[in-house]
Write a protein that holds these residues in place. Structure first.
Motif, PDB file in Angstrom:
ATOM      1  N   LEU A  48       0.837  -1.203   0.000  1.00 51.26           N
ATOM      2  CA  LEU A  48       0.000   0.000   0.000  1.00 51.26           C
ATOM      3  C   LEU A  48       0.871   1.253   0.000  1.00 51.26           C
ATOM      4  CD1 LEU A  48      -2.845  -0.814   2.570  1.00 51.26           C
ATOM      5  CD2 LEU A  48      -3.082  -0.478   0.103  1.00 51.26           C
ATOM      6  N   ARG A  49       1.929   1.208   0.781  1.00 52.15           N
ATOM      7  CA  ARG A  49       2.837   2.360   0.846  1.00 52.15           C
ATOM      8  C   ARG A  49       3.427   2.660  -0.529  1.00 52.15           C
ATOM      9  NH1 ARG A  49       7.705   3.755   0.485  1.00 52.15           N
ATOM     10  NH2 ARG A  49       8.449   1.620   0.057  1.00 52.15           N
ATOM     11  N   VAL A  50       3.852   1.604  -1.212  1.00 58.93           N
ATOM     12  CA  VAL A  50       4.473   1.771  -2.528  1.00 58.93           C
ATOM     13  C   VAL A  50       3.482   2.314  -3.555  1.00 58.93           C
ATOM     14  CG1 VAL A  50       5.527   0.562  -4.470  1.00 58.93           C
ATOM     15  CG2 VAL A  50       6.208  -0.002  -2.127  1.00 58.93           C
ATOM     16  N   VAL A  51       2.284   1.705  -3.624  1.00 54.91           N
ATOM     17  CA  VAL A  51       1.312   2.136  -4.625  1.00 54.91           C
ATOM     18  C   VAL A  51       0.808   3.546  -4.364  1.00 54.91           C
ATOM     19  CG1 VAL A  51      -0.798   1.335  -3.478  1.00 54.91           C
ATOM     20  CG2 VAL A  51      -0.656   1.327  -5.976  1.00 54.91           C
ATOM     21  N   ALA A  52       0.821   3.973  -3.087  1.00 50.94           N
ATOM     22  CA  ALA A  52       0.366   5.320  -2.745  1.00 50.94           C
ATOM     23  C   ALA A  52       1.503   6.331  -2.740  1.00 50.94           C
ATOM     24  CB  ALA A  52      -0.294   5.307  -1.367  1.00 50.94           C
ATOM     25  N   SER A  53       2.717   5.867  -3.049  1.00 44.05           N
ATOM     26  CA  SER A  53       3.904   6.741  -3.093  1.00 44.05           C
ATOM     27  C   SER A  53       4.118   7.482  -1.780  1.00 44.05           C
ATOM     28  CB  SER A  53       3.777   7.751  -4.245  1.00 44.05           C
ATOM     29  OG  SER A  53       3.668   7.083  -5.490  1.00 44.05           O
ATOM     30  N   LEU A  54       4.018   6.764  -0.668  1.00 40.83           N
ATOM     31  CA  LEU A  54       4.207   7.350   0.656  1.00 40.83           C
ATOM     32  C   LEU A  54       5.583   7.004   1.199  1.00 40.83           C
ATOM     33  CD1 LEU A  54       0.750   6.410   2.229  1.00 40.83           C
ATOM     34  CD2 LEU A  54       1.453   8.659   1.347  1.00 40.83           C
ATOM     35  N   ASP A  55       6.055   7.804   2.121  1.00 39.80           N
ATOM     36  CA  ASP A  55       7.335   7.519   2.763  1.00 39.80           C
ATOM     37  C   ASP A  55       7.178   6.414   3.800  1.00 39.80           C
ATOM     38  OD1 ASP A  55       8.644   9.486   1.305  1.00 39.80           O
ATOM     39  OD2 ASP A  55       8.190  11.046   2.791  1.00 39.80           O
ATOM     40  N   ALA A  56       6.019   6.390   4.463  1.00 37.60           N
ATOM     41  CA  ALA A  56       5.805   5.380   5.500  1.00 37.60           C
ATOM     42  C   ALA A  56       4.329   5.260   5.864  1.00 37.60           C
ATOM     43  CB  ALA A  56       6.607   5.744   6.745  1.00 37.60           C
ATOM     44  N   ILE A  57       3.940   4.055   6.282  1.00 33.91           N
ATOM     45  CA  ILE A  57       2.614   3.809   6.845  1.00 33.91           C
ATOM     46  C   ILE A  57       2.868   3.057   8.149  1.00 33.91           C
ATOM     47  CG2 ILE A  57       0.409   2.604   6.674  1.00 33.91           C
ATOM     48  CD1 ILE A  57       0.551   2.837   3.670  1.00 33.91           C
ATOM     49  N   THR A  58       2.437   3.612   9.250  1.00 33.55           N
ATOM     50  CA  THR A  58       2.661   2.970  10.542  1.00 33.55           C
ATOM     51  C   THR A  58       1.798   1.702  10.643  1.00 33.55           C
ATOM     52  OG1 THR A  58       3.100   5.110  11.573  1.00 33.55           O
ATOM     53  CG2 THR A  58       2.559   3.265  13.048  1.00 33.55           C
ATOM     54  N   PRO A  59       2.414   0.541  10.930  1.00 36.40           N
ATOM     55  CA  PRO A  59       1.672  -0.721  10.994  1.00 36.40           C
ATOM     56  C   PRO A  59       0.913  -0.943  12.298  1.00 36.40           C
ATOM     57  CG  PRO A  59       3.949  -1.135  11.471  1.00 36.40           C
ATOM     58  CD  PRO A  59       3.861   0.328  11.083  1.00 36.40           C
ATOM     59  N   VAL A  60       1.070  -0.027  13.245  1.00 35.44           N
ATOM     60  CA  VAL A  60       0.399  -0.165  14.538  1.00 35.44           C
ATOM     61  C   VAL A  60      -0.649   0.934  14.670  1.00 35.44           C
ATOM     62  CG1 VAL A  60       0.699  -0.204  17.039  1.00 35.44           C
ATOM     63  CG2 VAL A  60       2.482  -1.137  15.542  1.00 35.44           C
ATOM     64  N   ILE A  61      -1.881   0.569  15.036  1.00 37.35           N
ATOM     65  CA  ILE A  61      -2.962   1.550  15.090  1.00 37.35           C
ATOM     66  C   ILE A  61      -3.846   1.410  16.330  1.00 37.35           C
ATOM     67  CG2 ILE A  61      -3.060   1.590  12.579  1.00 37.35           C
ATOM     68  CD1 ILE A  61      -5.612  -0.082  12.787  1.00 37.35           C
ATOM     69  N   PRO A  62      -4.437   2.521  16.779  1.00 45.53           N
ATOM     70  CA  PRO A  62      -5.389   2.482  17.897  1.00 45.53           C
ATOM     71  C   PRO A  62      -6.813   2.275  17.359  1.00 45.53           C
ATOM     72  CG  PRO A  62      -4.857   4.738  17.373  1.00 45.53           C
ATOM     73  CD  PRO A  62      -4.014   3.890  16.469  1.00 45.53           C
ATOM     74  N   VAL A  63      -7.564   1.378  18.014  1.00 48.68           N
ATOM     75  CA  VAL A  63      -8.916   1.064  17.570  1.00 48.68           C
ATOM     76  C   VAL A  63      -9.917   1.306  18.690  1.00 48.68           C
ATOM     77  CG1 VAL A  63     -10.429  -0.772  16.738  1.00 48.68           C
ATOM     78  CG2 VAL A  63      -8.032  -0.702  16.017  1.00 48.68           C
ATOM     79  N   SER A  64     -11.057   1.908  18.344  1.00 46.86           N
ATOM     80  CA  SER A  64     -12.119   2.166  19.318  1.00 46.86           C
ATOM     81  C   SER A  64     -13.413   1.498  18.860  1.00 46.86           C
ATOM     82  CB  SER A  64     -12.362   3.672  19.479  1.00 46.86           C
ATOM     83  OG  SER A  64     -11.193   4.316  19.973  1.00 46.86           O
ATOM     84  N   VAL A  65     -14.142   0.903  19.808  1.00 51.94           N
ATOM     85  CA  VAL A  65     -15.351   0.171  19.453  1.00 51.94           C
ATOM     86  C   VAL A  65     -16.500   0.481  20.406  1.00 51.94           C
ATOM     87  CG1 VAL A  65     -16.401  -2.114  19.268  1.00 51.94           C
ATOM     88  CG2 VAL A  65     -14.051  -1.746  18.472  1.00 51.94           C
ATOM     89  N   ILE A  66     -17.680   0.664  19.830  1.00 54.32           N
ATOM     90  CA  ILE A  66     -18.910   0.815  20.613  1.00 54.32           C
ATOM     91  C   ILE A  66     -19.954  -0.090  19.931  1.00 54.32           C
ATOM     92  CG2 ILE A  66     -20.767   2.338  21.345  1.00 54.32           C
ATOM     93  CD1 ILE A  66     -18.798   4.664  21.195  1.00 54.32           C
ATOM     94  N   LEU A  67     -20.522  -1.038  20.694  1.00 50.67           N
ATOM     95  CA  LEU A  67     -21.498  -1.950  20.128  1.00 50.67           C
ATOM     96  C   LEU A  67     -22.786  -1.928  20.952  1.00 50.67           C
ATOM     97  CD1 LEU A  67     -19.221  -5.053  19.457  1.00 50.67           C
ATOM     98  CD2 LEU A  67     -19.877  -3.243  17.856  1.00 50.67           C
ATOM     99  N   ALA A  68     -23.894  -2.068  20.258  1.00 49.27           N
ATOM    100  CA  ALA A  68     -25.196  -2.116  20.933  1.00 49.27           C
ATOM    101  C   ALA A  68     -25.916  -3.390  20.506  1.00 49.27           C
ATOM    102  CB  ALA A  68     -26.022  -0.892  20.553  1.00 49.27           C
ATOM    103  N   PHE A  69     -26.587  -4.057  21.475  1.00 46.71           N
ATOM    104  CA  PHE A  69     -27.312  -5.282  21.191  1.00 46.71           C
ATOM    105  C   PHE A  69     -28.734  -5.217  21.733  1.00 46.71           C
ATOM    106  CE2 PHE A  69     -22.854  -6.268  21.262  1.00 46.71           C
ATOM    107  CZ  PHE A  69     -22.686  -7.088  20.170  1.00 46.71           C
ATOM    108  N   ALA A  70     -29.615  -5.886  21.025  1.00 45.51           N
ATOM    109  CA  ALA A  70     -31.029  -5.936  21.438  1.00 45.51           C
ATOM    110  C   ALA A  70     -31.503  -7.379  21.368  1.00 45.51           C
ATOM    111  CB  ALA A  70     -31.867  -5.055  20.521  1.00 45.51           C
ATOM    112  N   PRO A  71     -32.575  -7.713  22.107  1.00 47.20           N
ATOM    113  CA  PRO A  71     -33.104  -9.077  22.069  1.00 47.20           C
ATOM    114  C   PRO A  71     -33.459  -9.455  20.626  1.00 47.20           C
ATOM    115  CG  PRO A  71     -34.036  -7.905  23.919  1.00 47.20           C
ATOM    116  CD  PRO A  71     -33.335  -6.873  23.079  1.00 47.20           C
ATOM    117  N   ALA A  72     -33.105 -10.652  20.214  1.00 43.60           N
ATOM    118  CA  ALA A  72     -33.433 -11.099  18.866  1.00 43.60           C
ATOM    119  C   ALA A  72     -34.927 -11.403  18.782  1.00 43.60           C
ATOM    120  CB  ALA A  72     -32.623 -12.342  18.526  1.00 43.60           C
ATOM    121  N   ASP A  73     -35.493 -11.175  17.606  1.00 44.60           N
ATOM    122  CA  ASP A  73     -36.915 -11.495  17.405  1.00 44.60           C
ATOM    123  C   ASP A  73     -37.094 -12.996  17.467  1.00 44.60           C
ATOM    124  OD1 ASP A  73     -37.487  -8.847  17.013  1.00 44.60           O
ATOM    125  OD2 ASP A  73     -37.198  -8.950  14.835  1.00 44.60           O
ATOM    126  N   ASP A  74     -38.201 -13.413  18.032  1.00 42.83           N
ATOM    127  CA  ASP A  74     -38.482 -14.851  18.106  1.00 42.83           C
ATOM    128  C   ASP A  74     -38.811 -15.409  16.719  1.00 42.83           C
ATOM    129  OD1 ASP A  74     -38.122 -14.787  20.820  1.00 42.83           O
ATOM    130  OD2 ASP A  74     -40.246 -14.364  21.250  1.00 42.83           O
TER     131      ASP A  74
END
Length: 201
Positions: A175-201
């Motif tokens: 990806l770095r090569v095709v985008a002509s970038l000097d660097a792409i950091t391979p380590v990233i911070p991820v945030s998640v928020i999930l909501a769940f509800a009772p499934a329909d019978d």
């Protein structure tokens, strides 16, 4: 850049679903509410260029026997730049061959049996995460909160993930090569928020 985020989102989903309410009030199964859920992450390129991304399509459920599953549409990745969406989906996520990112976990619902509406609990879970054909066991800590009719789960802090753990180091370099970038950091911070509800019978 997206593998990590998925792993944690599923993490959350698993915990959330399991953390329903007391046995007498807990539905047999739960389903993810996509419009109230979010999986996002941040990437860094060229040393100091920071950008935010997310997935727009996902589904999940927790069955009566405690099997939790989360599926993310790999081609729903949104980076806010069309050509980048295409490159990441094709080169990194390989969406033609691997259209989904899958997460699964076996839960013991009794561990969450005492969680009442208004209560919350911190939990660490183990997940089996598959991204682009590679499966890894991942761990993360989330906050599970019980509402009157639903359950929500969120990462307690951004989770730092190394994409090379999924064997995607060469893909990141491509990806770095095709985008002509000097660097792409391979380590990233991820945030998640999930909501769940009772499934329909």
């Amino acid at each position: 850049m997206f593998n990590p985020l998925i792993r944690f989102l599923s993490l959350a989903l698993v915990l959330v679903l399991a953390a329903c309410s007391p046995p007498a009030q807990t539905p047999d199964s739960w389903t993810l509410v996509p419009e109230a859920s979010s999986v996002s992450f941040v990437t860094v390129k060229n040393g100091d260029v920071v950008e935010a991304h997310h997935f727009t399509e996902m589904s999940g459920s927790v069955s009566a026997d405690g099997m939790a599953q989360l599926t993310i549409a790999a081609d729903s990745l949104e980076t806010w730049i069309d050509i980048r969406n295409e490159r990441v989906r094709d080169i990194l996520l390989q969406v033609t061959q691997y259209p989904t990112i899958d997460i699964a976990a076996r839960l013991d619902r009794e561990d969450y049996a005492d969680l009442m509406p208004g209560d919350s609990v911190r939990r660490e879970v183990e997940l089996q995460v598959m991204i682009a054909g590679t499966t890894r066991s991942l761990y993360g800590e989330v906050l599970v909160a019980r509402g009157a009719t639903n359950v929500s789960v969120a990462t307690l802090e951004p989770v730092i993930v190394d994409m090379r753990d999924f064997g995607l180091g060469d893909a990141v370099e491509a990806l770095r090569v095709v985008a002509s970038l000097d660097a792409i950091t391979p380590v990233i911070p991820v945030s998640v928020i999930l909501a769940f509800a009772p499934a329909d019978d």
